[in-house]
Design a protein around this motif. Structure first.
Motif, short mmCIF file in Angstrom:
data_model
loop_
_atom_site.label_atom_id
_atom_site.label_comp_id
_atom_site.label_asym_id
_atom_site.label_seq_id
_atom_site.Cartn_x
_atom_site.Cartn_y
_atom_site.Cartn_z
N THR A 2 0.81 -1.21 0.00
CA THR A 2 0.00 0.00 0.00
C THR A 2 0.85 1.26 0.00
O THR A 2 0.52 2.24 -0.66
CB THR A 2 -0.91 0.01 1.23
OG1 THR A 2 -1.43 -1.28 1.40
CG2 THR A 2 -2.04 0.99 1.06
N ASN A 3 1.98 1.24 0.75
CA ASN A 3 2.75 2.49 0.82
C ASN A 3 3.29 2.86 -0.55
O ASN A 3 3.33 4.02 -0.92
CB ASN A 3 3.84 2.42 1.89
CG ASN A 3 4.83 1.31 1.64
OD1 ASN A 3 4.62 0.45 0.79
ND2 ASN A 3 5.93 1.33 2.37
N ARG A 4 3.68 1.83 -1.33
CA ARG A 4 4.21 2.15 -2.66
C ARG A 4 3.12 2.66 -3.59
O ARG A 4 3.35 3.60 -4.36
CB ARG A 4 4.91 0.94 -3.26
CG ARG A 4 6.21 0.65 -2.54
CD ARG A 4 7.03 -0.44 -3.16
NE ARG A 4 8.26 -0.59 -2.42
CZ ARG A 4 9.36 0.10 -2.67
NH1 ARG A 4 9.37 0.98 -3.65
NH2 ARG A 4 10.45 -0.08 -1.96
N VAL A 5 1.95 2.05 -3.47
CA VAL A 5 0.84 2.54 -4.30
C VAL A 5 0.53 3.99 -3.94
O VAL A 5 0.37 4.85 -4.81
CB VAL A 5 -0.42 1.65 -4.08
CG1 VAL A 5 -1.60 2.24 -4.83
CG2 VAL A 5 -0.15 0.24 -4.54
N THR A 6 0.48 4.25 -2.61
CA THR A 6 0.17 5.60 -2.16
C THR A 6 1.20 6.59 -2.70
O THR A 6 0.86 7.67 -3.17
CB THR A 6 0.18 5.66 -0.62
OG1 THR A 6 -0.48 4.51 -0.13
CG2 THR A 6 -0.50 6.91 -0.13
N ILE A 7 2.48 6.21 -2.60
CA ILE A 7 3.52 7.15 -3.03
C ILE A 7 3.45 7.38 -4.53
O ILE A 7 3.66 8.50 -5.01
CB ILE A 7 4.89 6.64 -2.58
CG1 ILE A 7 5.01 6.89 -1.09
CG2 ILE A 7 6.01 7.32 -3.33
CD1 ILE A 7 6.17 6.24 -0.44
N PHE A 8 3.11 6.31 -5.26
CA PHE A 8 2.97 6.49 -6.70
C PHE A 8 1.86 7.51 -7.00
O PHE A 8 2.06 8.46 -7.77
CB PHE A 8 2.66 5.16 -7.38
CG PHE A 8 2.43 5.27 -8.85
CD1 PHE A 8 3.51 5.43 -9.71
CD2 PHE A 8 1.16 5.25 -9.38
CE1 PHE A 8 3.32 5.56 -11.06
CE2 PHE A 8 0.95 5.38 -10.74
CZ PHE A 8 2.04 5.53 -11.58
N LEU A 9 0.70 7.31 -6.34
CA LEU A 9 -0.40 8.24 -6.56
C LEU A 9 -0.01 9.65 -6.12
O LEU A 9 -0.28 10.63 -6.81
CB LEU A 9 -1.64 7.78 -5.78
CG LEU A 9 -2.24 6.47 -6.29
CD1 LEU A 9 -3.39 6.04 -5.40
CD2 LEU A 9 -2.70 6.62 -7.74
N PHE A 10 0.66 9.72 -4.99
CA PHE A 10 1.09 11.00 -4.45
C PHE A 10 2.00 11.72 -5.46
O PHE A 10 1.82 12.91 -5.74
CB PHE A 10 1.82 10.77 -3.14
CG PHE A 10 2.31 12.02 -2.47
CD1 PHE A 10 1.40 12.93 -1.97
CD2 PHE A 10 3.66 12.27 -2.33
CE1 PHE A 10 1.84 14.08 -1.35
CE2 PHE A 10 4.10 13.43 -1.73
CZ PHE A 10 3.19 14.33 -1.23
#
Lengths: 277, 538, 365
Positions: free
Chosen positions: B386-394
């Motif tokens: 999830t953290n990588r997905v979040t950072i990608f979106l961010f």
């Protein structure tokens, strides 16, 4: 097997000289037809803007040609193409009968015998006037040759001669950066002389000059013509009248008119886009 | 790979029941349940086994939770009064709650408690009984998980259980899982026709257990038709797994790429607009990361809020530092890019040492809020953290925001004007000096935001920035100077290339190859992927 | 003949060369002739430290040649220094023979430790001093030539060039950290025993190495001065100031750059080779970008495009570094950082430029 060996043969052959080791001697210039520069069907565009559009231009050997045209007519771009700085999208550029300019880069073109003076005076400001001329002098410009180069008395005479011609004898030991604007322009013309080119391209030589300086410049250019073919790009009409035999008008990247000064001044199209403007 | 997934799946299975059964406290108990619980106190493992079955059959709402607690070794009897308690170790004592009533009994010394011990056999029994119970759980998700869980440890007892559940199961997803589990079991059937049917049922199932089962079948199968079918099924599964493995690499690449984009985009702005290489850019990223760390230290109970707040905070901290750098040093060096490079390098050393003096040279770890931990399970072979997905979106949001800012706002207009022709812009009344300072501040602020994102991926230390400056610069140069799209495409493609190379040649060599590639690339196309053309490029 | 002539005009350089020659004679003599405790005795520690500085000075000289005279700000000269150092280190490793911890006559200790069975191909030949010395020059030269061939031909200049030189040394840093490369991984090469049969523990050997460093620096200075005083030197400064104009004069700019860059890399390699036996170790940190950029600051502090400024800068900054890291370990990076900022802001011509400006002011009065 044999075939492979056969094909390897030239690589190992003892008298084979690799391409990159061959000295760069451009073929000697062939001027049979009396024409020194052919530009044919040249077009170049930057980001969709056509800077040069199907340009055709011929310069005769020994001629002094003036090129005029409003800003953006493609004068500087044309010079960039001739000296190898810009590659055109289409068209051909030949120096004499036998040298294809589009296949050469800047130093090769310079070595083939085309010299250029820039719009802004570009001399080496941290070198003395004398050193500037020395650097420009025709001769072997390879690394080892320059590393061990020593001025012969003949070469020293040539530099002295050029200094005399451009009127900078007293400034010989001064750094070029300290010269006045006009003096820098002359020094650059002097450097062209030292290069001993067949064809000289000069971009706005009198911009920002006083009238006296202008007269002196005109004299210098006349000195150049005859022995060399000279192409001058200029805005100053009085100056052009004072030097030119033949004038070419560029407009939107192609030739609008060509002829002597009087013809041009009476040409209706030219008056519309430029003179009468 | 498979073991990792298996691990994740098992982990999930064990977490879910604990969460969902915690509501069951205080419900009434059936007689069978109470009897079972009492039997649990017995010393004999046979009796304990009996007790487990009794609890399992009782249908009591607390049954699952009880067995879970036994399995985890957290169920105790208080020696004095034989109360059943749930204990969490807390130093040498246990923090204890009454298991039936849910009443908090405070801390009790270890020696006053008696643990309900189990052995391996009991563990197996517990597992089957639990699976059986979960198969009847009211929540279909639980049942699905249980059905998948059973796949890993099939035994005749469970097979009967599965068959029984299948009769009553309504949820299609759970039904499918149950059928697959039965089909895996059916692979051992004596009748080749049955094996064939089972094979058909599980073809395309991506659960690693299925793959293992088919592989095991191929090894000992002697019926040519079944063998052929099994091999075909295996091929399909393998093709799918390579495909998902590629997707996963792509995801890792995008993730790395988005970090690169975040780190590089500030640099792209300062370099593109002012023509300044800011070697302290990495340290501005580091400042952003430390801002996150400090905020979390200030509000340790609100990790997520601290993280959200640190985005504007880091933007301000790094942005102001950037403006300070511009006003005090860079301003005096315009037109001398090589000197600027050296001076900003000096600044980076000073910033690093400052942080080292304040926070010590050791790495600090920044906590990840709950909503950013864990992973997004797409299927048994593909799950995204999830953290990588979040950072990608961010990263994409930051990019879009910046893009809009530069295209639409008046600051953006001024910035672009100065970038294209400084003198002309000045003549038009643009205060170039102010625009320079603001642009530099903006680029630095974005670096700070990048630091916030990075703090979620790596440890925060004084050298954090150094690791990114060369990479960021490579991205900017690769993409083309002064072009935001170039930075985006450049960053993402370098990230992906890196991750696709890694499995072949290792992380270090991958990095070296990328560096060499970019060195060669710049030499072929000095203007980058998206060059500025024409006269402006001179 | 022309070499002497080229030096004749360089008054400061003459003074410096005289001083260096005196140093090359006096310091080893003081160390060897006078016993410990004598007033004129110079300790081996001090001598080795000075020897290290001399190697740095030669390295700074090589950077000044490309930065000061050609305008190429190389942030990767540490790579050439490191390669020269590794070539020397490999020779010294092979000299250990069976005196290593594992006593393997063929393989260096770290290879035995990695369970390697035979010497990798690129280690062959390094047991001969002459071959190793050849590689000291060839390895950096080859890297510089290949790198320069691509970079200069495609006309990468300015900050782009600086950054890709940094990327180059960074890539080497990553590569040499790998054990599989066969250069000892992050421990590098160390535990050297002797050079040309002389023990490295011996003070006389150290004196000899010091002398060799001083001589290398003197010869390096003279050759750099010869180049900068030649017409090629003038072509180089012309390239630095007006690259495209030089092309239109018919000079092959990329050839000139390639020649100077490669020559400079060779100097850096020699500096590295002399450095390694004096400090007793070579490891991948020599390739770290920080090291390379530090060289640049030595040159900047001393004053670029002067050659003697580079030598002086290397000596001054490294002396300050030795002093500061011992006295205030935390302050060194602050000091170095401040040095970068202050020199670029207030002393763009470095110390030598500042002094020259002062003299000119006095003359003007």
């Amino acid at each position: 097997m044999m075939a492979t060996l056969e094909s390897m043969h030239p690589v190992f052959s003892r008298n084979e000289v690799f391409e990159f080791l061959k000295p760069e001697v451009p073929p000697s210039l062939d001027l049979d037809r009396g024409v020194i520069l052919y530009l044919e069907g040249i077009s170049v565009s930057f980001d969709g803007f056509k800077a040069i559009n199907d340009l055709n231009l011929y310069i005769d050997d020994g001629e002094l040609r003036c090129i005029i045209g409003p800003n953006g007519a493609g004068k500087t771009t044309m010079m960039d193409i001739i000296t190898g700085k810009t590659t055109p999208d289409t068209g051909s550029a030949w120096f004499g009968q036998n040298i294809n300019l589009l296949k050469l880069d800047e130093p090769e073109i310079a070595a083939a015998g085309i010299g250029r003076k820039f719009q802004k005076p570009t001399v080496f400001e941290n070198h003395t006037t004398y050193e500037n001329l020395e650097l420009a002098m025709a001769g072997n410009k390879g690394i080892m040759a320059t590393l061990g180069a020593k001025l012969s008395s003949e070469q020293q005479d040539r530099i002295a001669e050029a200094l005399m011609l451009i009127g900078l004898v007293e400034q010989a030991k001064i750094q070029a950066g300290a010269l006045s604007h006009g003096q820098k322009q002359w020094l650059e013309i002097g450097m062209l002389l030292m290069q001993n080119p067949k064809l000289v391209l000069i971009d706005e030589p009198v911009a920002g000059m006083t009238h006296q300086e202008m007269d002196r410049t005109a004299e210098l250019l006349h000195n150049l013509a005859g022995e060399h073919s000279v192409v001058v790009v200029e805005h100053d009409m009085d100056f052009i009248r004072s030097i030119a035999q033949k004038v070419t008008v560029l407009h939107q990247g192609s030739v609008l008119a060509e002829g002597n000064m009087d013809d041009i001044q009476n040409n209706q199209k030219v008056i519309e886009v430029y003179l009468g403007g | 790979m498979n073991t990792v997934l298996q691990f994740i799946i098992t982990g999930l299975l064990f977490c879910l029941p604990i969460l969902s059964t915690s509501v069951a406290f205080g419900a009434t108990q059936s007689a069978e349940f109470e009897q079972g619980v009492q039997l649990l106190a017995s010393k004999s493992f046979t009796e304990k086994e009996q007790a487990i079955h009794m609890i399992g059959n009782s249908g009591d709402p607390l049954a699952i939770k009880t067995l879970q607690a036994v399995y985890a070794g957290k169920l105790f009897f208080v020696k004095k009064d034989k109360t059943l308690v749930y204990g969490e170790p807390d130093g040498s004592t246990y923090s204890v709650t009454d298991f039936i009533s849910g009443e908090d009994l405070g801390l009790i010394k270890k020696r006053k408690l008696k643990k309900i011990t189990i052995n391996n056999k009991l563990r197996g029994v517990l597992k089957s009984v639990l699976a059986g119970l979960n198969l009847q759980h009211p929540d279909p998700k639980q049942r699905l998980a249980a059905a998948e869980e059973i796949l890993t440890g099939l035994n005749p007892e469970l097979i009967t259980l599965l068959k029984k559940s299948l009769l009553t199961e309504q949820d299609p997803e759970v039904r499918e899982a149950l059928t697959s589990a039965l089909a895996v079991a059916g692979l051992h059937h004596q009748d080749p026709q049955q094996r064939l049917a089972s094979l058909a049922l599980i073809a395309g199932n991506l659960n690693p257990v299925v793959k293992n089962a088919i592989q095991a079948l191929i090894e000992k199968e002697n019926d040519p038709i079944v063998l052929k079918k099994a091999e075909a099924a295996l091929k399909v599964i393998e093709a799918k797994s390579t495909w998902y493995a590629r997707l996963e690499t792509l995801f890792f690449g995008l993730s790395l790429g988005s970090v690169l984009v975040l780190a590089a985009i500030g640099l792209a702005i300062t370099f593109g607009v002012i023509g300044v290489i800011n070697m302290a850019h990495g340290e501005l990223i580091m400042l952003g990361a430390y801002t996150t760390y400090v905020l979390q230290q200030l509000m340790p109970n609100y990790i997520g809020l601290a993280l959200a707040l640190s985005i504007p905070a880091a933007f301000c901290v790094s942005g102001l530092t950037g403006i300070l750098i511009e006003k005090s040093v860079i301003r005096f060096l315009y037109g001398r890019p090589l000197e600027t490079l050296l001076a900003t390098f000096g600044i980076s050393l000073v910033l690093q040492q400052t942080v080292r003096s304040i926070f010590s040279p050791l790495n600090r770890s920044v906590a990840t809020p709950d909503w950013m931990s864990g992973s997004l399970v797409i299927n048994p072979l593909l799950s995204l953290t999830t953290n990588r997905v979040t950072i990608f979106l961010f990263a994409m949001i930051v990019f879009a925001g910046l893009f809009v800012l530069l295209k639409k706002s008046s600051l953006g207009l001024n910035v672009r004007a100065v970038a294209q022709n400084r003198n002309m812009a000045r003549a038009m009344g643009v205060k170039a000096a102010r625009v320079d300072a603001l642009t530099f501040g903006l680029g630095s602020g974005i670096a700070g935001i990048a630091g916030v994102a990075l703090s979620q991926l790596t440890n925060v230390g004084p050298n954090l920035g150094q690791a990114y400056i060369i990479d960021s610069f490579m991205v900017v140069v690769f993409g083309g100077v002064g072009n935001l799209w170039g930075t985006l495409v450049g960053g993402l493609s370098l990230g992906i290339a890196n991750k696709f190379l890694e499995p072949w040649i290792g992380a270090v060599l991958a990095k070296i190859i990328i560096l060499i590639f970019i060195i060669l690339f710049i030499q072929k196309r000095p203007q980058g992927l998206f060059p500025q053309k024409g006269r402006a490029a001179e | 003949m022309s070499i002497i002539k080229s030096l004749y005009r360089d008054k400061v350089g003459m003074v410096m060369l005289t001083l260096l020659t005196l140093m090359a004679v006096i310091i080893p003599a003081c160390n060897q002739v006078f016993p410990e405790g004598h007033t004129f005795h110079i300790s081996t520690f001090t001598m080795t430290l000075l020897g290290k500085y001399l190697c740095y000075a030669l390295l700074a000289l090589s950077v000044d040649l490309v930065w000061g005279y050609l305008g190429i700000l190389s942030l990767g000269h540490g790579a050439f220094f490191g390669l020269g150092g590794y070539a020397m280190g490999m020779y010294l490793m092979r000299q250990i023979g069976d005196r290593g911890v594992y006593g393997n006559p063929l393989l260096p200790d770290f290879m035995v430790f990695l369970n390697w069975q035979e010497l990798p191909w690129f280690w062959h030949g390094f047991n001969w001093f002459a071959f190793a010395m050849l590689m000291v020059m060839l390895a950096p030269a080859a890297l510089a030539f290949i790198f320069g061939w691509f970079a200069f031909k495609s006309r990468v200049t300015g900050v782009y060039l600086s950054i890709i030189t940094q990327a180059m040394t960074y890539a080497l840093l990553l590569a040499f950290f790998r054990n599989e490369m066969g250069f000892g991984g992050n421990n590098g090469l160390t535990d050297f025993k002797d050079i040309l049969g002389f023990s490295l523990q011996n003070d006389a050997t150290k004196a000899g190495l010091f002398m060799a460093s001083a001589i290398a620096l003197i010869l390096g200075y003279i050759s750099c001065r010869y180049i900068t005083q030649s017409k090629l030197g003038r072509v180089c400064t012309a390239i630095r100031d007006q690259e495209s104009r030089v092309r239109f004069l018919g000079y092959r700019v990329e050839h000139a750059k390639l020649f100077i860059f490669t020559f400079s890399a060779v100097l850096a390699g020699i500096a590295g080779a002399l450095y390694v036996p004096q400090v007793g170790i070579i490891n991948p940190t020599e390739f770290s970008p920080l090291n390379s950029i530090e060289i640049v600051i030595w040159v900047a502090v001393g004053g670029r495009a002067t050659l003697y400024g580079a030598v002086a800068g290397a000596l001054v900054v490294n002396y300050a570094k030795s002093y500061l890291t011992a006295a205030f370990p935390d302050a060194w990076l602050f000091g170095l950082g401040a040095l970068f900022i202050l020199v670029t802001l207030f002393l763009p011509q470095g110390i030598s430029g500042g002094i020259t400006a002062l003299f000119k002011k006095k003359e003007a009065r």
